[in-house]
Motif scaffolding. Sequence first.
Motif, short mmCIF file in Angstrom:
data_model
loop_
_atom_site.label_atom_id
_atom_site.label_comp_id
_atom_site.label_asym_id
_atom_site.label_seq_id
_atom_site.Cartn_x
_atom_site.Cartn_y
_atom_site.Cartn_z
N ILE A 34 0.84 -1.20 0.00
CA ILE A 34 0.00 0.00 0.00
C ILE A 34 0.88 1.26 0.00
N ALA A 35 1.91 1.24 0.85
CA ALA A 35 2.80 2.41 0.98
C ALA A 35 3.49 2.71 -0.35
N LYS A 36 3.97 1.66 -1.01
CA LYS A 36 4.71 1.83 -2.28
C LYS A 36 3.78 2.39 -3.37
N ALA A 37 2.59 1.84 -3.43
CA ALA A 37 1.65 2.29 -4.46
C ALA A 37 1.23 3.74 -4.19
N ARG A 38 1.05 4.06 -2.93
CA ARG A 38 0.63 5.42 -2.55
C ARG A 38 1.71 6.43 -2.95
#
Length: 236
Positions: A34-38
Amino acid sequence: MYKRILLKLSGEFLADTNGFGISPEATSELALIIAKARESRSGIEIACVVGAGNLWRGARNGRGMDAATADYMGMIATNMNALALQDALSRAGVDSRVQTAIQMQQVAEPYIRRRAMRHLEKGRVVIFSGGTGNPFFTTDTAATLRALEIGADVVLMAKNKVDGVYDSDPRKNPEAKKFDSLSHTEVVEKRLEVMDMTAITLCMEKKLPIVVFDMYQSGNLEKLFAGERVGTLIQS
Ligand code: UDP
């Protein structure tokens, strides 16, 4: 391109390899995705609804019990997953807030629609827990309901190693055919396993698009955030 998305995460994403309990490693892996995509898409607003199938499913685990009580236990269980996800997100450098439909004021905010939207505008991930707050529903319905309430552009139904909707279970039938796109009506008529009937009919009625995709296929969430087609798109 989507501006605000609702990501439905079933409890199994937080589970150990047997599909039970909460695994800090699995939860961290999920949070990092989630963090990477965000990070890849500035301004994307992410709300999540977490399930609790890894801990408790009212109908399955509560056999012989009062059905509503068993369901309330399931809703309470979603709060444990939400706190685990929040913890993992903060370790991944992502600010988040948990809002629960079942009040638990020491650990989470109560669900307040306008406040949730404010958090999203400020770039915080909002984790909705407690399901709909009502027994006899599922967290798929909670995901649809919250998506509609906060004006999300789409419900992203995260799957584990299944890359979309098939005409039969691809894990059992090697001949299973994948759909690239479907209408809500087709999902209902063919009784395809996307979400439960209450949830899919609500999406159909409100013309809310759904994407079913493999969360663990590297880069999938980034692609969705970038407006690329991934998995199966369901729309009217
Ligand atoms: N639940 C409920 N009302 C809701 C959402 C969930 O009663 O609005 C209960 C129900 O017992 C359900 C359990 O919480 O079985 C866990 O949710 P779900 O099965 O949707 O979790 P998932 O399969 O997504 O992990």
